[in-house]
Motif scaffolding. Structure first.
Motif, PDB file in Angstrom:
ATOM      1  N   TRP A  52       0.812  -1.215   0.000  1.00  0.00           N
ATOM      2  CA  TRP A  52       0.000   0.000   0.000  1.00  0.00           C
ATOM      3  C   TRP A  52       0.846   1.267   0.000  1.00  0.00           C
ATOM      4  O   TRP A  52       0.367   2.356  -0.328  1.00  0.00           O
ATOM      5  CB  TRP A  52      -0.929   0.012   1.219  1.00  0.00           C
ATOM      6  CG  TRP A  52      -0.220  -0.017   2.542  1.00  0.00           C
ATOM      7  CD1 TRP A  52       0.146  -1.111   3.255  1.00  0.00           C
ATOM      8  CD2 TRP A  52       0.207   1.127   3.300  1.00  0.00           C
ATOM      9  NE1 TRP A  52       0.773  -0.747   4.419  1.00  0.00           N
ATOM     10  CE2 TRP A  52       0.829   0.633   4.480  1.00  0.00           C
ATOM     11  CE3 TRP A  52       0.123   2.499   3.109  1.00  0.00           C
ATOM     12  CZ2 TRP A  52       1.365   1.475   5.445  1.00  0.00           C
ATOM     13  CZ3 TRP A  52       0.663   3.347   4.074  1.00  0.00           C
ATOM     14  CH2 TRP A  52       1.263   2.829   5.223  1.00  0.00           C
ATOM     15  N   VAL A  53       2.142   1.139   0.338  1.00  0.00           N
ATOM     16  CA  VAL A  53       3.031   2.304   0.356  1.00  0.00           C
ATOM     17  C   VAL A  53       3.523   2.650  -1.050  1.00  0.00           C
ATOM     18  O   VAL A  53       3.782   3.814  -1.363  1.00  0.00           O
ATOM     19  CB  VAL A  53       4.233   2.037   1.294  1.00  0.00           C
ATOM     20  CG1 VAL A  53       5.252   3.167   1.216  1.00  0.00           C
ATOM     21  CG2 VAL A  53       3.756   1.849   2.721  1.00  0.00           C
ATOM     22  N   ARG A  54       3.622   1.627  -1.892  1.00  0.00           N
ATOM     23  CA  ARG A  54       4.248   1.787  -3.204  1.00  0.00           C
ATOM     24  C   ARG A  54       3.620   2.901  -4.035  1.00  0.00           C
ATOM     25  O   ARG A  54       4.307   3.824  -4.483  1.00  0.00           O
ATOM     26  CB  ARG A  54       4.178   0.460  -3.966  1.00  0.00           C
ATOM     27  CG  ARG A  54       4.651   0.567  -5.409  1.00  0.00           C
ATOM     28  CD  ARG A  54       4.543  -0.782  -6.130  1.00  0.00           C
ATOM     29  NE  ARG A  54       4.735  -0.634  -7.551  1.00  0.00           N
ATOM     30  CZ  ARG A  54       5.908  -0.500  -8.129  1.00  0.00           C
ATOM     31  NH1 ARG A  54       7.001  -0.499  -7.395  1.00  0.00           N
ATOM     32  NH2 ARG A  54       6.017  -0.361  -9.435  1.00  0.00           N
ATOM     33  N   HIS A  55       2.318   2.832  -4.241  1.00  0.00           N
ATOM     34  CA  HIS A  55       1.686   3.776  -5.159  1.00  0.00           C
ATOM     35  C   HIS A  55       1.803   5.227  -4.682  1.00  0.00           C
ATOM     36  O   HIS A  55       2.245   6.097  -5.458  1.00  0.00           O
ATOM     37  CB  HIS A  55       0.214   3.410  -5.378  1.00  0.00           C
ATOM     38  CG  HIS A  55      -0.474   4.298  -6.361  1.00  0.00           C
ATOM     39  ND1 HIS A  55      -0.210   4.249  -7.715  1.00  0.00           N
ATOM     40  CD2 HIS A  55      -1.412   5.280  -6.180  1.00  0.00           C
ATOM     41  CE1 HIS A  55      -0.953   5.149  -8.327  1.00  0.00           C
ATOM     42  NE2 HIS A  55      -1.689   5.791  -7.428  1.00  0.00           N
ATOM     43  N   PRO A  56       1.452   5.549  -3.420  1.00  0.00           N
ATOM     44  CA  PRO A  56       1.556   6.956  -3.002  1.00  0.00           C
ATOM     45  C   PRO A  56       2.988   7.490  -3.002  1.00  0.00           C
ATOM     46  O   PRO A  56       3.227   8.631  -3.408  1.00  0.00           O
ATOM     47  CB  PRO A  56       0.956   6.965  -1.589  1.00  0.00           C
ATOM     48  CG  PRO A  56       0.962   5.557  -1.144  1.00  0.00           C
ATOM     49  CD  PRO A  56       0.814   4.721  -2.364  1.00  0.00           C
ATOM     50  N   VAL A  57       3.942   6.671  -2.565  1.00  0.00           N
ATOM     51  CA  VAL A  57       5.325   7.151  -2.498  1.00  0.00           C
ATOM     52  C   VAL A  57       5.895   7.387  -3.894  1.00  0.00           C
ATOM     53  O   VAL A  57       6.494   8.440  -4.169  1.00  0.00           O
ATOM     54  CB  VAL A  57       6.209   6.148  -1.723  1.00  0.00           C
ATOM     55  CG1 VAL A  57       7.691   6.503  -1.882  1.00  0.00           C
ATOM     56  CG2 VAL A  57       5.835   6.139  -0.258  1.00  0.00           C
ATOM     57  N   LEU A  58       5.718   6.430  -4.797  1.00  0.00           N
ATOM     58  CA  LEU A  58       6.273   6.579  -6.143  1.00  0.00           C
ATOM     59  C   LEU A  58       5.542   7.660  -6.931  1.00  0.00           C
ATOM     60  O   LEU A  58       6.150   8.387  -7.729  1.00  0.00           O
ATOM     61  CB  LEU A  58       6.212   5.242  -6.884  1.00  0.00           C
ATOM     62  CG  LEU A  58       7.073   4.120  -6.285  1.00  0.00           C
ATOM     63  CD1 LEU A  58       7.044   2.884  -7.174  1.00  0.00           C
ATOM     64  CD2 LEU A  58       8.512   4.588  -6.072  1.00  0.00           C
ATOM     65  N   THR A  59       4.236   7.794  -6.706  1.00  0.00           N
ATOM     66  CA  THR A  59       3.490   8.863  -7.380  1.00  0.00           C
ATOM     67  C   THR A  59       3.960  10.225  -6.894  1.00  0.00           C
ATOM     68  O   THR A  59       4.182  11.151  -7.688  1.00  0.00           O
ATOM     69  CB  THR A  59       1.976   8.710  -7.128  1.00  0.00           C
ATOM     70  OG1 THR A  59       1.541   7.452  -7.642  1.00  0.00           O
ATOM     71  CG2 THR A  59       1.202   9.837  -7.807  1.00  0.00           C
ATOM     72  N   LEU A  60       4.129  10.354  -5.576  1.00  0.00           N
ATOM     73  CA  LEU A  60       4.596  11.621  -5.005  1.00  0.00           C
ATOM     74  C   LEU A  60       5.991  11.960  -5.507  1.00  0.00           C
ATOM     75  O   LEU A  60       6.274  13.126  -5.825  1.00  0.00           O
ATOM     76  CB  LEU A  60       4.605  11.531  -3.479  1.00  0.00           C
ATOM     77  CG  LEU A  60       5.072  12.789  -2.732  1.00  0.00           C
ATOM     78  CD1 LEU A  60       4.154  13.966  -3.052  1.00  0.00           C
ATOM     79  CD2 LEU A  60       5.107  12.530  -1.231  1.00  0.00           C
ATOM     80  N   SER A  61       6.869  10.962  -5.612  1.00  0.00           N
ATOM     81  CA  SER A  61       8.221  11.222  -6.096  1.00  0.00           C
ATOM     82  C   SER A  61       8.206  11.694  -7.545  1.00  0.00           C
ATOM     83  O   SER A  61       8.986  12.570  -7.922  1.00  0.00           O
ATOM     84  CB  SER A  61       9.086   9.965  -5.957  1.00  0.00           C
ATOM     85  OG  SER A  61       8.654   8.937  -6.824  1.00  0.00           O
ATOM     86  N   SER A  62       7.298  11.144  -8.348  1.00  0.00           N
ATOM     87  CA  SER A  62       7.185  11.578  -9.742  1.00  0.00           C
ATOM     88  C   SER A  62       6.677  13.013  -9.831  1.00  0.00           C
ATOM     89  O   SER A  62       7.161  13.812 -10.645  1.00  0.00           O
ATOM     90  CB  SER A  62       6.246  10.643 -10.511  1.00  0.00           C
ATOM     91  OG  SER A  62       6.746   9.323 -10.534  1.00  0.00           O
TER      92      SER A  62
END
Length: 222
Positions: A52-62
């Motif tokens: 569940w951490v993957r999508h928000p963290v990678l989206t925010l980094s992009s």
């Protein structure tokens, strides 16, 4: 030869200023990368460990990486309540950009570790923390360090933009050249030194990778 003599004359007169700008450039480029690298390890682990951490963290980094660097440098003093001439603004801004790059490469590196190797280490009695440092992290280093190379070279380039708001670094040589009606020597010196720094740091990271991952060289030779 005329340009070369002008460069030599410029260095003789302004050598101390150039050395100071070089030291400032190295500081502003490297400190954010080191901080971001340390922070990216637990964040990358969390991305891989908790789905569940993957999508928000990678989206925010992009999203973060799409923010123009000059705009971020102008916004941070208001957010951090610092002077616009405070070098910490540059450190924070470049740490954010570096972290946006390194979290993704760290997560990709950890995911690239063969599940069979992880299972074997677990069967041999490796507890999660020990296994992470002894197996997961070392095997992920080729991908992680590839991201570190990109982040480092990018930072060397981005530091120059800080000169537009009056903060030191080799970017001062570019602005000085423009202020003197495109006077070539400071611009050429700044450009050559920036490229040289990027190349040297990239080579050092490659050498560190070869030293830390000798098994990868064995694999390539076969």
């Amino acid at each position: 030869m005329n340009l070369l003599s002008e460069i030599v004359d410029y260095l003789q007169i302004n050598g101390d200023d150039v050395r100071e700008a070089l030291v400032q450039h190295l500081y502003l480029a490297l400190v954010p990368v080191v901080i971001a690298f340390v922070l990216s390890l637990p964040l990358g682990w969390a991305v891989v460990r908790y789905g569940w951490v993957r999508h928000p963290v990678l989206t925010l980094s992009s999203i973060v990486y799409t923010i123009p660097s000059l705009a971020l440098l102008l916004l941070l003093p208001g957010i951090l309540h610092t002077s616009i001439l405070d070098r910490n603004n540059v450190v924070v801004a470049l740490t954010i950009y570096s972290l946006a790059l390194l979290v993704r490469s760290t997560a990709d590196g950890l995911r690239s570790v063969d599940a069979g190797v992880v299972a074997s280490a677990t069967a041999m009695g490796y507890r999660p923390v020990r296994r992470w440092f002894a197996v997961d992290l070392p095997l992920s280093l080729p991908v992680v360090l590839a991201g570190l190379r990109v982040a480092t070279v990018t930072n060397v380039s981005l530091v120059s933009i800080a000169a537009l708001i009056g903060i030191g670094g080799l970017g001062q040589l570019f602005t000085r050249g423009f202020q003197l009606n495109f006077y070539a020597p400071p611009i050429v010196i700044g450009l050559v030194l920036s490229v040289a720094i990027a190349l040297v740091l990239d080579v050092l990271i490659v050498l560190a990778q070869r030293l830390l991952t000798p098994w990868s060289r064995i694999g390539v030779s076969r």
